[in-house]
Design an enzyme around this catalytic site. Sequence first.
Site, short mmCIF file in Angstrom:
data_model
loop_
_atom_site.label_atom_id
_atom_site.label_comp_id
_atom_site.label_asym_id
_atom_site.label_seq_id
_atom_site.Cartn_x
_atom_site.Cartn_y
_atom_site.Cartn_z
N ASP A 204 -6.95 4.10 2.38
CA ASP A 204 -6.28 2.82 2.12
C ASP A 204 -5.12 2.68 3.10
OD1 ASP A 204 -4.26 4.50 1.30
OD2 ASP A 204 -4.06 3.66 -0.70
N ASP A 206 -0.91 2.00 2.99
CA ASP A 206 0.24 1.97 2.08
C ASP A 206 1.47 1.38 2.78
OD1 ASP A 206 -1.00 3.80 -0.10
OD2 ASP A 206 -1.18 5.02 1.71
N ASP A 286 -2.01 -0.88 -0.63
CA ASP A 286 -0.96 -0.73 -1.63
C ASP A 286 0.34 -1.31 -1.09
OD1 ASP A 286 -2.57 0.62 -3.44
OD2 ASP A 286 -2.00 2.61 -2.72
#
Length: 362
Positions: A204, A206, A286
Amino acid sequence: QKVKEESVEFLIPSYACQRRTSLDNHNTNFTDALSHLAENAELNNEDGRAVAFRRAAAVLKALPVKVTSITQLRGLPCLGEHSQRVIKDVIENGVSSEVESTIHSERFKALKLLTGIFGVGAKTADRWFKEGIQNLTQLANSGHDLNRAQQAGLEHYYDLNQPVTKAEAEAIGDIVKKAVLDVLPGSEIILTGGFRRGKITGHDVDFLITHPDEGKEVGLVSKVVSWLTARGLLLYQKNTRNSYLESEDGPAQPPSNMDRFERCFSIFKLEKKEIPNRNWRAVRVDLVVSPISQFAFAVLGWTGSKLFERELRRWAGQVKSMSLSSHALYDNKQCKYLRATSEEEIFTHLGLEFIPPSERNA
Ligand code: ATP
Ligand code: MN
Ligand code: MN
């Protein structure tokens, strides 16, 4: 605690936050084996065992040489009997029979596949497996009500299991930065997680966001999400408000992995001209917002690795009688919070040598 290679001895301290662990791992054969066992333990909700395997793997990651003989392990910390047996098997046979039978088991394969769905944790996957669900088709046909996260996870399963590249992370960073500066000029945004540690891919992306005037950052996540949603850039998003309160008596709950920052767990729709027919891919992103007064702790807490963070908190508690979280550092002896405006200051408070992000790959 030393490792012998010819006549050279290396000092390996026992907490991962006391040593440097770059991405240059000389012992992937052993660390892959131990990581598989750690993963299996996590899937079985055996946290203690999982951490033991992760610590053992981290010690081998920190060694400056490739281990070729079991005698080199003498005196190394964190290598329990079980881990040593696995290492010995790999030295003697090239593979560990325990690891082989684990990763080829129906259970491990199914649980890995199911937890590969965003929004599905080990407990849910285990429940489904016990009902005979072993793949995505069986899940889709099972009639289970999936929550919003799991529906999105299933829909974008393929994309979300493709590694995110640094270039993709930077492309998303440019967009998020534009959104953030548009809704709150003067904000600061940094890339954290694995990319800050120098990894070239991740699962992902962040981001950590703050504003130099304390308080201005309140509500920023939902404004950024609205900005992105209005432009069709989000495939899924779940916002959480900040729920952190500092108290005179110190942190209310024991420091845990979950922090209480305002945040958004999202799935980004990233434009990619080279992907035929649809011209985009899904990427997990995120977004976390921290007040400036907690920013150094937030940066430290969101840079990882997960084991490095865990070891920092364990060091703080066991050696320094302090409680460290992504919000603050509390000294349990002096009964007061220790302030910091940089990561370096936090390491100093903890009595640790500063370890730069690229050396936190434990
Ligand atoms: P990857 O490249 O696979 O994404 P990563 O190191 O970036 O690896 P993440 O799961 O994205 O892994 O987590 C990044 C950091 O953020 C870790 O240090 C982790 O401890 C921290 N973190 C992740 N989720 C939370 C959470 N809910 N609360 C607090 N900290 C978290
Ligand atoms: Mn990450
Ligand atoms: Mn993350």
